[in-house]
Structures are given as structure tokens and as C-alpha cells.
Design a protein around this motif. Structure first.
Motif, PDB file in Angstrom:
ATOM      1  N   ALA A  31       0.851  -1.193   0.000  1.00  0.00           N
ATOM      2  CA  ALA A  31       0.000   0.000   0.000  1.00  0.00           C
ATOM      3  C   ALA A  31       0.889   1.246   0.000  1.00  0.00           C
ATOM      4  CB  ALA A  31      -0.903  -0.012   1.225  1.00  0.00           C
ATOM      5  N   PRO A  32       0.481   2.316  -0.678  1.00  0.00           N
ATOM      6  CA  PRO A  32      -0.805   2.503  -1.353  1.00  0.00           C
ATOM      7  C   PRO A  32      -0.842   2.000  -2.790  1.00  0.00           C
ATOM      8  CG  PRO A  32       0.443   4.529  -1.469  1.00  0.00           C
ATOM      9  CD  PRO A  32       1.286   3.571  -0.674  1.00  0.00           C
ATOM     10  N   HIS A  33       0.327   1.557  -3.312  1.00  0.00           N
ATOM     11  CA  HIS A  33       0.402   1.270  -4.746  1.00  0.00           C
ATOM     12  C   HIS A  33      -0.462   0.082  -5.155  1.00  0.00           C
ATOM     13  CE1 HIS A  33       3.520   4.272  -4.852  1.00  0.00           C
ATOM     14  NE2 HIS A  33       4.192   3.619  -3.915  1.00  0.00           N
ATOM     15  N   ARG A  34      -0.713  -0.840  -4.235  1.00  0.00           N
ATOM     16  CA  ARG A  34      -1.562  -1.984  -4.596  1.00  0.00           C
ATOM     17  C   ARG A  34      -2.994  -1.565  -4.923  1.00  0.00           C
ATOM     18  NH1 ARG A  34      -2.534  -6.158   0.177  1.00  0.00           N
ATOM     19  NH2 ARG A  34      -0.261  -5.967   0.371  1.00  0.00           N
ATOM     20  N   PHE A  35      -3.354  -0.338  -4.537  1.00  0.00           N
ATOM     21  CA  PHE A  35      -4.703   0.162  -4.810  1.00  0.00           C
ATOM     22  C   PHE A  35      -4.727   1.193  -5.944  1.00  0.00           C
ATOM     23  CE2 PHE A  35      -4.537  -0.936  -0.250  1.00  0.00           C
ATOM     24  CZ  PHE A  35      -5.481  -1.954  -0.243  1.00  0.00           C
ATOM     25  N   GLU A  36      -3.622   1.372  -6.641  1.00  0.00           N
ATOM     26  CA  GLU A  36      -3.539   2.361  -7.722  1.00  0.00           C
ATOM     27  C   GLU A  36      -3.133   1.665  -9.011  1.00  0.00           C
ATOM     28  OE1 GLU A  36      -1.010   5.587  -6.482  1.00  0.00           O
ATOM     29  OE2 GLU A  36      -2.268   6.090  -4.755  1.00  0.00           O
ATOM     30  N   ALA A  37      -4.015   0.825  -9.533  1.00  0.00           N
ATOM     31  CA  ALA A  37      -3.725   0.048 -10.736  1.00  0.00           C
ATOM     32  C   ALA A  37      -3.682   0.941 -11.965  1.00  0.00           C
ATOM     33  CB  ALA A  37      -4.778  -1.037 -10.930  1.00  0.00           C
ATOM     34  N   GLY A  38      -2.715   0.661 -12.850  1.00  0.00           N
ATOM     35  CA  GLY A  38      -2.648   1.346 -14.128  1.00  0.00           C
ATOM     36  C   GLY A  38      -2.059   2.741 -14.015  1.00  0.00           C
ATOM     37  N   THR A  39      -2.057   3.437 -15.140  1.00  0.00           N
ATOM     38  CA  THR A  39      -1.585   4.819 -15.136  1.00  0.00           C
ATOM     39  C   THR A  39      -2.526   5.667 -14.303  1.00  0.00           C
ATOM     40  OG1 THR A  39      -0.566   4.617 -17.315  1.00  0.00           O
ATOM     41  CG2 THR A  39      -1.112   6.838 -16.567  1.00  0.00           C
ATOM     42  N   PRO A  40      -2.019   6.324 -13.289  1.00  0.00           N
ATOM     43  CA  PRO A  40      -2.895   7.090 -12.394  1.00  0.00           C
ATOM     44  C   PRO A  40      -3.287   8.425 -13.018  1.00  0.00           C
ATOM     45  CG  PRO A  40      -0.625   7.353 -11.708  1.00  0.00           C
ATOM     46  CD  PRO A  40      -0.600   6.372 -12.863  1.00  0.00           C
ATOM     47  N   PRO A  41      -4.193   9.153 -12.395  1.00  0.00           N
ATOM     48  CA  PRO A  41      -4.528  10.514 -12.845  1.00  0.00           C
ATOM     49  C   PRO A  41      -3.414  11.476 -12.453  1.00  0.00           C
ATOM     50  CG  PRO A  41      -5.788   9.949 -10.887  1.00  0.00           C
ATOM     51  CD  PRO A  41      -5.024   8.711 -11.263  1.00  0.00           C
ATOM     52  N   ILE A  42      -2.366  11.494 -13.242  1.00  0.00           N
ATOM     53  CA  ILE A  42      -1.127  12.190 -12.881  1.00  0.00           C
ATOM     54  C   ILE A  42      -1.348  13.690 -12.752  1.00  0.00           C
ATOM     55  CG2 ILE A  42       1.240  12.662 -13.613  1.00  0.00           C
ATOM     56  CD1 ILE A  42       1.024   9.973 -15.229  1.00  0.00           C
ATOM     57  N   LEU A  43      -1.862  14.300 -13.828  1.00  0.00           N
ATOM     58  CA  LEU A  43      -2.079  15.746 -13.803  1.00  0.00           C
ATOM     59  C   LEU A  43      -3.033  16.135 -12.687  1.00  0.00           C
ATOM     60  CD1 LEU A  43      -2.535  16.303 -17.636  1.00  0.00           C
ATOM     61  CD2 LEU A  43      -0.497  16.831 -16.295  1.00  0.00           C
ATOM     62  N   GLU A  44      -4.090  15.337 -12.541  1.00  0.00           N
ATOM     63  CA  GLU A  44      -5.117  15.651 -11.555  1.00  0.00           C
ATOM     64  C   GLU A  44      -4.572  15.554 -10.135  1.00  0.00           C
ATOM     65  OE1 GLU A  44      -5.381  13.658 -14.120  1.00  0.00           O
ATOM     66  OE2 GLU A  44      -7.057  14.394 -15.346  1.00  0.00           O
ATOM     67  N   ALA A  45      -3.753  14.532  -9.885  1.00  0.00           N
ATOM     68  CA  ALA A  45      -3.185  14.385  -8.539  1.00  0.00           C
ATOM     69  C   ALA A  45      -2.262  15.549  -8.205  1.00  0.00           C
ATOM     70  CB  ALA A  45      -2.425  13.062  -8.437  1.00  0.00           C
ATOM     71  N   ILE A  46      -1.425  15.941  -9.149  1.00  0.00           N
ATOM     72  CA  ILE A  46      -0.515  17.062  -8.905  1.00  0.00           C
ATOM     73  C   ILE A  46      -1.310  18.357  -8.742  1.00  0.00           C
ATOM     74  CG2 ILE A  46       1.407  18.389  -9.843  1.00  0.00           C
ATOM     75  CD1 ILE A  46       2.279  15.767 -11.281  1.00  0.00           C
ATOM     76  N   GLY A  47      -2.364  18.511  -9.549  1.00  0.00           N
ATOM     77  CA  GLY A  47      -3.230  19.675  -9.390  1.00  0.00           C
ATOM     78  C   GLY A  47      -3.894  19.707  -8.032  1.00  0.00           C
ATOM     79  N   LEU A  48      -4.309  18.541  -7.535  1.00  0.00           N
ATOM     80  CA  LEU A  48      -4.916  18.484  -6.209  1.00  0.00           C
ATOM     81  C   LEU A  48      -3.895  18.841  -5.137  1.00  0.00           C
ATOM     82  CD1 LEU A  48      -7.093  17.879  -4.165  1.00  0.00           C
ATOM     83  CD2 LEU A  48      -6.599  15.434  -4.430  1.00  0.00           C
ATOM     84  N   GLY A  49      -2.684  18.323  -5.265  1.00  0.00           N
ATOM     85  CA  GLY A  49      -1.651  18.687  -4.299  1.00  0.00           C
ATOM     86  C   GLY A  49      -1.408  20.183  -4.267  1.00  0.00           C
ATOM     87  N   THR A  50      -1.432  20.813  -5.436  1.00  0.00           N
ATOM     88  CA  THR A  50      -1.274  22.267  -5.505  1.00  0.00           C
ATOM     89  C   THR A  50      -2.422  22.976  -4.801  1.00  0.00           C
ATOM     90  OG1 THR A  50      -0.099  22.046  -7.620  1.00  0.00           O
ATOM     91  CG2 THR A  50      -1.031  24.210  -7.102  1.00  0.00           C
ATOM     92  N   ALA A  51      -3.640  22.472  -5.017  1.00  0.00           N
ATOM     93  CA  ALA A  51      -4.816  23.066  -4.374  1.00  0.00           C
ATOM     94  C   ALA A  51      -4.742  22.924  -2.856  1.00  0.00           C
ATOM     95  CB  ALA A  51      -6.086  22.416  -4.912  1.00  0.00           C
ATOM     96  N   LEU A  52      -4.327  21.761  -2.376  1.00  0.00           N
ATOM     97  CA  LEU A  52      -4.220  21.563  -0.927  1.00  0.00           C
ATOM     98  C   LEU A  52      -3.190  22.493  -0.315  1.00  0.00           C
ATOM     99  CD1 LEU A  52      -4.381  17.660  -0.785  1.00  0.00           C
ATOM    100  CD2 LEU A  52      -6.224  19.279  -0.292  1.00  0.00           C
ATOM    101  N   ASP A  53      -2.062  22.668  -0.994  1.00  0.00           N
ATOM    102  CA  ASP A  53      -1.054  23.606  -0.502  1.00  0.00           C
ATOM    103  C   ASP A  53      -1.609  25.031  -0.484  1.00  0.00           C
ATOM    104  OD1 ASP A  53       0.731  21.494  -0.274  1.00  0.00           O
ATOM    105  OD2 ASP A  53       1.753  21.925  -2.173  1.00  0.00           O
ATOM    106  N   PHE A  54      -2.400  25.367  -1.494  1.00  0.00           N
ATOM    107  CA  PHE A  54      -3.008  26.692  -1.588  1.00  0.00           C
ATOM    108  C   PHE A  54      -3.942  26.951  -0.410  1.00  0.00           C
ATOM    109  CE2 PHE A  54      -6.837  29.012  -3.131  1.00  0.00           C
ATOM    110  CZ  PHE A  54      -6.264  30.257  -3.340  1.00  0.00           C
ATOM    111  N   ILE A  55      -4.779  25.978  -0.072  1.00  0.00           N
ATOM    112  CA  ILE A  55      -5.704  26.155   1.057  1.00  0.00           C
ATOM    113  C   ILE A  55      -4.936  26.218   2.374  1.00  0.00           C
ATOM    114  CG2 ILE A  55      -7.712  25.235   2.265  1.00  0.00           C
ATOM    115  CD1 ILE A  55      -8.356  23.661  -0.298  1.00  0.00           C
ATOM    116  N   ALA A  56      -3.989  25.289   2.535  1.00  0.00           N
ATOM    117  CA  ALA A  56      -3.247  25.219   3.797  1.00  0.00           C
ATOM    118  C   ALA A  56      -2.441  26.490   4.048  1.00  0.00           C
ATOM    119  CB  ALA A  56      -2.333  24.002   3.791  1.00  0.00           C
ATOM    120  N   ALA A  57      -2.094  27.219   2.978  1.00  0.00           N
ATOM    121  CA  ALA A  57      -1.313  28.449   3.132  1.00  0.00           C
ATOM    122  C   ALA A  57      -2.170  29.637   3.543  1.00  0.00           C
ATOM    123  CB  ALA A  57      -0.587  28.764   1.817  1.00  0.00           C
ATOM    124  N   GLN A  58      -3.486  29.480   3.539  1.00  0.00           N
ATOM    125  CA  GLN A  58      -4.373  30.565   3.941  1.00  0.00           C
ATOM    126  C   GLN A  58      -4.427  30.688   5.466  1.00  0.00           C
ATOM    127  OE1 GLN A  58      -5.658  32.403   1.402  1.00  0.00           O
ATOM    128  NE2 GLN A  58      -4.675  30.922   0.025  1.00  0.00           N
TER     129      GLN A  58
END
Length: 406
Positions: free
Chosen positions: A269-296
């Protein structure tokens, strides 16, 4: 730090547009929030500069993408205060997270006659996967009522447990009433009965970081498009020991250790639950969004949302033809309402023509609609970029709707 609502709002380009010749007042944030410029720019940068598949390549672009992808996992770990990045699974969204958990638990921990406790205000995404286990495994669903404001009676909750109770699946914050559940206490009681607890955090996480360790939950689901991030991405937190004990949900690349003609072994884990090519752009975009909120200034952000919610309840309640649902103290920024004698769909259509975007329907919460004695409601939901002027515009548009609908 001091939270500045206007400066925050300026980070969202879409909010400057008009609809039907009127300024857009976007009050449908419980369904999906708009995206800040930093997320839009990050996605553009990735697609034009650093895109490649992750974990598999040895070339520069793959290494860059892999680093950014795993940094996003670390951002999610920090936002949820998980103990390790290995406790954060990227999913295709909240619904995918519930289905992953349901499938894995159904294979491993829930069988015929085993009980799952739900509240009547769960979103369908946190109901239907458990119905699957009822249909396919013979599990038993047990329902916890709430009062009209969404408050949970902990004595009634305790009374539902038996020695066959295996799981509690409960929202952290209702997407209709805005009500918070006493999640930490519910987790403690579940563990007293040797049951697991899964929480739906798709609404609660929008208003700032949460602490899954302090809450004591075993599994926690969140979705990116409500977190100022892209759609098609979500998070499933799970305690490491639990994840290590669960079988995978999907088969393919990445989730394996070894594959032979005779056998297959699985990745950790966690890779056993992430089969195939993951949502790469979306995951990185989400990480950016989380950093944006946490910085407020998160406390200031929440205080602004609280003020908008109170203003909306007061403004709508002052209209003698409007019924407001859910008045829990400290509730989230969601206000469900109906106009006397008018269908919510008609109300939402008229509000839309006034530039006010709200939701109408059962909000994927039909058991809660039954509890409230209605088939549907209109729903205004606020984000930190909304303003008090928009609350007044909502009330004015409701007056217009009443005049037109009689």
C-alpha cells in the motif's frame, strides 16, 4: 495572518464572468468549487513542460513527473495529518474511494449477517456501495436517525451495535444540512465494539485541513473537485495496518509485485490500490490546491464562511415564504431551502436567470429527503470566495422567484 476575502476571490478567474448579462454569483460550491489560478497554471505548466508517466521511466520527464506526483501525496498526507504518505491512496474521486473501500472490505471483513451502520443523511456514494454488500454478501444495513438539524443522538448510536457490527460509514459534514457529526466520539464508540469506521470527508475537507489521527477514523474519503482541485481525482486515507491487510480492488500495472503464468503477488500500500496509469495531472493539481488552502489563514477563512452562512440563514428566514432546513450551531456553509408552493427546480431556474447559481434536487440524499418530509430542496452553498453581497443577491432572487411563481 489575516484572511482577505477579496484577495482570495481575485485568485479565481471564472468569478469575473457574467451570465445572462448579470454578474455570476456562484453558490453551488457543495457540488463543486471553482479553481484558483495557481491550480490552472500548474496544470498548464505540467502539460507544456513536465508531463510523462510516473514510476516506470528512467528519463528526465518521468523523474520530474514522479517527484511531483509523490509530492502531491505528501501534500495530502499533511493536509489530513496522516502518519505516512503510504496511508494516502489516490482515487478517481470520492465515489471511487467509497467503492474501493467497499470492495476491499467486502472481500476481507464483511460477510453474511455482518452489520454496517449508516446515518440517514449519507450521500448516495456512501450508501450504494454498502447496498452492494447487502445484495451480494448478505450484509445488514442499520440506520441511525438524525434530528431536523442533522444532530446525532449518541445513545441511539450506541444502541445499534451488536457483536455482528463490522463497520460504521458516516459523513463528517452533511452536504444538505451542513451539519457536522461528532466523528471523533463516534469513532471511539465504534472501536469499543471492535468495529471499523469510515468517514465521508468530501464536504468537511473544503474548509481547511483535518486531522484523521485525532479523529481516530480508520478510513477517510475526500474528493478533489470540492477541494479547489481538478475533477477525476480523490483521496482515500487508511490506517497503514488496515491497508496492508486489505486485498486490491483493481488489477493491472503498478499494483503488482510479481506476475507469472501461475501466480501473482501484490505491491505494498498505497500502490496496490492504484492500478494502471494514475490521474497524474489531476493528482498534482490536487496537491497544488491543498497547498493553496493550507497556506491561507484557515481560521479566518472558516470565520468568513461562518459569517456568510449566518447571513444567508438570517436573510432567507426573514422571507415568510421560505423554509430553511438545518440550523445546527457551527454548521458548514450549506443552506438548503424551499419556497412555499414552488418546485425547487423552478426556483433554481429563476435564480439562474438572475445570475445566482444554486443546486436543486435531492442532492443524492434521498433517505434524508424522506426524513425531512420533502422530495427535493434548493441549496445555496458557500466557499471562501463568496461575499455578503452575493447573499443579498440570493435573497433578492428568491423574492423574484416568489413573485413569478405566485
Amino acid at each position: 495572518m489575516t484572511f482577505d476575502p477579496q484577495a482570495f476571490r481575485a485568485e479565481f478567474p471564472i468569478l469575473s464572468r457574467e451570465v445572462y448579462g448579470k454578474p455570476l454569483r456562484y453558490l453551488d460550491n457543495a457540488a463543486s468549487v471553482q479553481k484558483p489560478r495557481v491550480v490552472v497554471d500548474k496544470l498548464t505548466e505540467l502539460m507544456t513542460h513536465s508531463y510523462a508517466n510516473v514510476h516506470r521511466g528512467l528519463h528526465a520527464l518521468s523523474n520530474e513527473a514522479t517527484t511531483a506526483y509523490e509530492q502531491a501525496r505528501e501534500s495530502a498526507r499533511a493536509y489530513l495529518n496522516a502518519a505516512s504518505p503510504d496511508e494516502v491512496i489516490f482515487t478517481a474521486g470520492g465515489t471511487d474511494g467509497f467503492n474501493l473501500a467497499g470492495n476491499a472490505l467486502g472481500q476481507h471483513a464483511i460477510g453474511e449477517g455482518d452489520e454496517i451502520i449508516l446515518t440517514v443523511m449519507e450521500h448516495h456514494s456512501n450508501i450504494v456501495p454498502w447496498h452492494f454488500l447487502r445484495e451480494r454478501k448478505g450484509a445488514v444495513l442499520k440506520w441511525l436517525d438524525v434530528d431536523e438539524d442533522g444532530n446525532v443522538d449518541l445513545d441511539a448510536y450506541r444502541a445499534l451495535f451488536t457483536d455482528r457490527t463490522r463497520l460504521v460509514a458516516v459523513t463528517h459534514q452533511s452536504n444538505v444540512l451542513g451539519a457536522y457529526t461528532p466523528l471523533g466520539e463516534m469513532a471511539r464508540i465504534a472501536h469499543e465494539h471492535d468495529a471499523l469506521i469510515l468517514a465521508d470527508g468530501c464536504q468537511a475537507t473544503v474548509h481547511g485541513p483535518v486531522d484523521v489521527q485525532a479523529l481516530g477514523v480508520d478510513l477517510y474519503v475526500a474528493t478533489g473537485h470540492k477541494l479547489y482541485g481538478p475533477s477525476g481525482i480523490g483521496l482515500l486515507y487508511g490506517r497503514k495496518a488496515l491497508l496492508d491487510s486489505l486485498p486490491p480492488f483493481k488489477g493491472g500495472g503498478e499494483m503488482i509485485d510479481q506476475v507469472t503464468k501461475e501466480n501473482v503477488t501484490y505491491n505494498v500500500a498505497p500502490h496496490r490500490f492504484e492500478a494502471g496509469t494514475p490521474p497524474i495531472l489531476e493528482a498534482i493539481g490536487l496537491g497544488t490546491a491543498l497547498d493553496f488552502i493550507a497556506a491561507q489563514d484557515v481560521e479566518g477563512l472558516r470565520a468568513h464562511e461562518d459569517a456568510l452562512t449566518g447571513h444567508a440563514i438570517e436573510a432567507l428566514s426573514a422571507l415568510n415564504f421560505v423554509t430553511v432546513y438545518g440550523r445546527q450551531e457551527g454548521k458548514g456553509p450549506v443552506v438548503a431551502f424551499n419556497i412555499d408552493g414552488a418546485h425547487p427546480h423552478d426556483v433554481a431556474t429563476i435564480l439562474d436567470r438572475q445570475g445566482v447559481a444554486v443546486r436543486a434536487g435531492h442532492h443524492c440524499c434521498q433517505p434524508l429527503m424522506e426524513r425531512l418530509g420533502v422530495s427535493a430542496t434548493a441549496r445555496a452553498s458557500f466557499a471562501a470566495y463568496n461575499t455578503h453581497e452575493e447573499v443579498e443577491a440570493l435573497a433578492d432572487a428568491c423574492r423574484k422567484a416568489k413573485d413569478l411563481l405566485g
